[in-house]
Design an enzyme around this catalytic site. Structure first.
Site, PDB file in Angstrom:
ATOM      1  N   SER A  92       0.858  -1.195   0.000  1.00 52.90           N
ATOM      2  CA  SER A  92       0.000   0.000   0.000  1.00 52.90           C
ATOM      3  C   SER A  92       0.884   1.232   0.000  1.00 52.90           C
ATOM      4  O   SER A  92       2.074   1.156   0.293  1.00 52.90           O
ATOM      5  CB  SER A  92      -0.850   0.001   1.273  1.00 52.90           C
ATOM      6  N   ASP A  93       0.309   2.376  -0.282  1.00 55.62           N
ATOM      7  CA  ASP A  93       1.063   3.596  -0.059  1.00 55.62           C
ATOM      8  C   ASP A  93       0.969   3.903   1.440  1.00 55.62           C
ATOM      9  O   ASP A  93       0.218   3.272   2.178  1.00 55.62           O
ATOM     10  CB  ASP A  93       0.501   4.735  -0.928  1.00 55.62           C
ATOM     11  N   ALA A  94       1.769   4.888   1.855  1.00 51.05           N
ATOM     12  CA  ALA A  94       1.892   5.164   3.297  1.00 51.05           C
ATOM     13  C   ALA A  94       0.532   5.514   3.896  1.00 51.05           C
ATOM     14  O   ALA A  94      -0.142   6.432   3.421  1.00 51.05           O
ATOM     15  CB  ALA A  94       2.863   6.317   3.511  1.00 51.05           C
ATOM     16  N   ALA A 151      -2.224   4.291   3.625  1.00 55.01           N
ATOM     17  CA  ALA A 151      -3.376   4.244   2.713  1.00 55.01           C
ATOM     18  C   ALA A 151      -4.460   3.289   3.188  1.00 55.01           C
ATOM     19  O   ALA A 151      -5.647   3.527   2.941  1.00 55.01           O
ATOM     20  CB  ALA A 151      -2.908   3.862   1.317  1.00 55.01           C
TER      21      ALA A 151
END
Ligand code: GLC
Length: 734
Positions: free
Chosen positions: A289-291, A293
């Site tokens: 995932s992105d940070a 997210a």
């Protein structure tokens, strides 16, 4: 997984069979060092408190001075962490030792970092490097970055960023290869080869991470993190293209984007993660995932709470959780109560272990002393590559009366506070550089122009010094004004609603013009800018971007003529902000913009972009002639003659475009299908050929079905996307 031997695959399965549920979930958990102590609120809250002024910067710094970092050693020891974001090799080895020698199964950690355009040797930001149209260079800079970062224990780059981006208000256009899906695909493939393919030693390659999957560059109104809605034909034919190409090239990891796509956040989007990426494209690696997210899926309104967000993400195919701890806290219960099938956990753990195995981390988990010391002093070869990349990325936008190149004996008045900065040349997302390696424009220019004097005068922020302006005008035979954006004005969370030169820089330019001396504008910026005024009044405009550690030498070599500029634009520049998004590969519409009132145009802005995709001047000139196309059984063979009609040797990027004139869907007025960099000595002429395979003349429809349709096509060739020769062909029933 592709790239793993049968023995390695068996080793992964054997390890998986020994792992407890907690240990499998531990692999799915990525941590960052947490800031602890000195304050009793979460670190994010502390940042907010400083941002909104509840505490001063000084108070913040005082608090931080007494804070320490928690590297989650206990969790590592329990097998509860699969990855960390750390870039210090000594700390990497220390934490790796805990994982390998103190946890039950000794599974090594994978250390990741944002190495977007170089590690210690920082190269031009991607939007600039892509404009070199030098595929071999894309690969070489990636390979060098992989070697430099592996020496610091970083075996995973959160790069390349391959988001197609057409709205220059979005700050992250700086991080990617521009507006075109084909150039983006070539760039993405080359970066994967450079980062991943040198297996001569485990010190020479890393796992790449394609980001941000997918459509992030189409955030509404260019505002970062904003919602994304798009027709699926655009999804397939533009935004997915570079990701599909890079998966085909063997990318090992993918990062999901923050945004929702047509109502479903990418983080929990099963159609994107499982159906498209893992099944249709056959992606063998893992998705991160992105940070934060996963947590933000609650804010999106697609999950009711963190447990729900974690469950939805895991089921959708999200293999690793970056930075929230939601997987670590919730997935065990979710599996035990049957909400998340064990197969989902096994698949995620298998993918993560396989990448670690492919990286050689099980056999070589540590950074050796020898490797660690390898780049204590940056080798000349690394600097030379950074300089090559920088000077190939400079784009000459305007050169009235051939003011450039400047005779080195001339008295140059160098103006603009950006010129003396060693930080501002680096660009967004660079965190491992050393000031000692950086060559500011001032320092680079002083080496080439002995009669140079520097007059700060002003910059992106703050006031103008009238005295300095007058002094510059009095002194200089020519004024070189270095103006543009601070690094902080592009990159993540840096959208701008007005993309003209920030602050009072245009005012400064006007004052410099009033000195009566010729003015050379050198831009340092992270996005296309709206330059209608500058193009009207400033005789010379050089797009310098943020070129990395060797920017000073590159700019000096171009301005003095030692280097004939060869860069082109990977993104269109608008006249005014209100035109954004503006791009070359647009649809024709039923009323293409013209001088007639009832056409697709603005009352208060010119038609089209100021400088189009693929545009860039040289100190010489090139002419195109004898464009011919011959039909073969499975392809069209195009040939064109390109001549260097000037007095200087140069390198031209010959671009080849296609238009599907009539289809079952409307198609772009032009699509880049190929390009060639051609070296031409003064007066030299060469034939340049392109092969367009008939199978590549199709497009995906809204159902994701590839359509190859009979009909008329126009083929274009030229030195930019606007000024081209054209030949029409007919594609018969295929
Ligand atoms: C950021 C960015 C992403 C980056 C990640 C880790 O928010 O969106 O590009 O890789 O966090 O730093």
């Amino acid at each position: 997984m592709k790239g793993l031997s049968e023995v390695q695959k068996a080793a992964v399965e054997e390890l998986l069979a020994q792992m407890t549920l907690e240990e499998k979930i531990g692999q799915m958990n990525q941590e960052s060092p947490s800031i602890v102590g000195g304050f009793d609120v979460p670190f994010e809250e502390l940042i907010e408190m400083m941002t909104d002024g509840r505490i001063s910067k000084q108070e913040f710094e005082h608090i931080m001075s007494s804070a320490t970092q928690d590297f989650h050693e206990d969790a590592i020891r329990k097998g509860g962490v699969g990855s960390l974001m750390v870039q210090d090799p000594v700390k990497v080895n220390e934490l790796q030792k805990i994982a390998v020698e103190e946890s039950r199964l000794g599974i090594p950690l994978i250390f990741g970092l944002d190495v977007i355009h170089g590690f210690r040797s920082v190269y031009p930001i991607a939007i600039a490097e892509a404009g070199s149209f030098d595929t071999d260079l894309f690969e070489r800079t990636a390979r060098m970055a992989a070697k430099e970062s592996r020496a610091a224990g970083v075996a995973w780059h959160f790069a390349p960023m391959v988001d197609v981006a057409r709205d220059a208000r979005w700050g992250r256009v700086s991080e990617g290869p521009g507006e075109d899906p084909y150039l983006g695909s070539v760039f993405a493939r080359a970066k994967i080869r450079g980062l991943q393919n040198d297996h001569s030693s485990t010190d020479n390659y890393v796992a790449a991470c394609l980001k941000h999957y997918v459509g992030y560059g189409a955030c509404e109104s260019g505002r970062d993190y904003n919602t994304v809605s798009m027709a699926m034909h655009l999804f397939y034919n533009a935004y997915l293209k570079p990701f599909a190409a890079a998966v085909d090239e063997g990318a090992m990891t993918v990062m999901a984007a923050f945004n929702d796509l047509n109502g479903v956040p990418c983080t929990v989007n099963e159609f994107l993660l499982r159906k498209t990426l893992k099944e249709s494209l056959g992606f063998p690696g893992f998705v991160v995932s992105d940070a934060n997210a996963i947590r933000e899926c609650v804010t999106h309104g697609i999950a009711s709470d963190e447990m729900d967000a974690g469950v939805k993400a895991a089921i959708a195919g999200m293999d690793m959780d970056m930075g929230t701890g939601i997987y670590a806290k919730n997935l065990k219960k979710a599996v035990e109560d049957g909400t998340v099938p064990m197969a989902v956990i096994d698949e995620a753990a298998r993918r993560i272990l396989s990448v670690k195995m492919w990286l050689g981390l099980f056999d070589h988990p540590y950074v050796s002393e020898e490797t660690m010391a390898r780049y204590t002093v940056l080798p000349e070869e690394h600097k030379a590559l950074a300089r090559e990349a920088a000077e190939k990325s400079v784009v000459l936008l305007k050169n009235e009366n051939n003011i450039l190149p400047i005779d080195p004996a001339k008295k140059v008045a160098l103006v603009g506070s950006l010129a003396e900065s060693e930080e501002e040349i680096i660009g967004a997302w660079a965190m491992s550089w050393k000031k000692e390696d950086c060559v500011s424009i001032l320092n680079g220019m002083k080496e080439t122009f002995p009669n140079l004097k520097y007059f700060p005068c002003g910059g992106p922020e703050g006031d103008i010094s009238m005295d300095e302006v007058i002094a510059a005008g009095d002194y200089g035979d020519v004024i070189v004004a270095v103006l543009g954006e601070l690094v902080s004005m592009s990159g993540e969370a840096s959208s701008r609603a007005d993309i003209t030169l920030p602050g009072r820089q245009r005012e400064l330019l006007e004052m410099l013009m009033h000195t009566g001396k010729p003015v050379v504008l050198v831009l340092m910026n992270g996005r296309p800018l709206a330059l209608q005024w500058e193009d009207l009044y400033v005789p010379v405009i050089v797009e310098g971007w943020h070129l990395g550690i060797e920017m000073g030498h590159a700019v000096a070599r171009v301005l003095s003529g030692e280097k004939n500029p060869e860069g082109k634009l990977s993104s269109s520049f608008p006249y005014v902000t209100g035109q954004c998004p503006v791009y070359y590969n647009h649809m024709n519409t039923g009323r293409p913009g013209s001088k007639s009132k009832f056409t697709s145009r603005y009352l208060d802005a010119p038609l089209g972009s100021l400088y189009p995709f693929g545009y860039g001047l040289s100190y010489t000139e090139y002419s195109y002639s004898d464009f011919k196309v011959a039909e073969k059984e499975d392809a069209f063979e195009a040939v064109v003659k390109v001549k260097n009609t000037g007095e200087r040797d140069g390198r031209e990027t010959v671009q080849f475009y296609m238009q599907d004139v009539t289809g079952s869907l409307v198609r772009p007025v032009k699509e880049l299908k190929d390009f060639r960099k051609v070296a031409l000595e003064a007066g030299e002429e060469k034939e340049v050929s392109f092969t367009l395979f008939k199978k590549d003349m199709g497009f995906f429809n809204n159902e994701g079905i590839y359509c190859l349709e009979e009909g008329a096509f126009r083929l274009y060739v030229g030195g930019d996307s606007r000024n081209c020769l054209m030949e029409e062909v007919y594609l018969k029933e295929v």
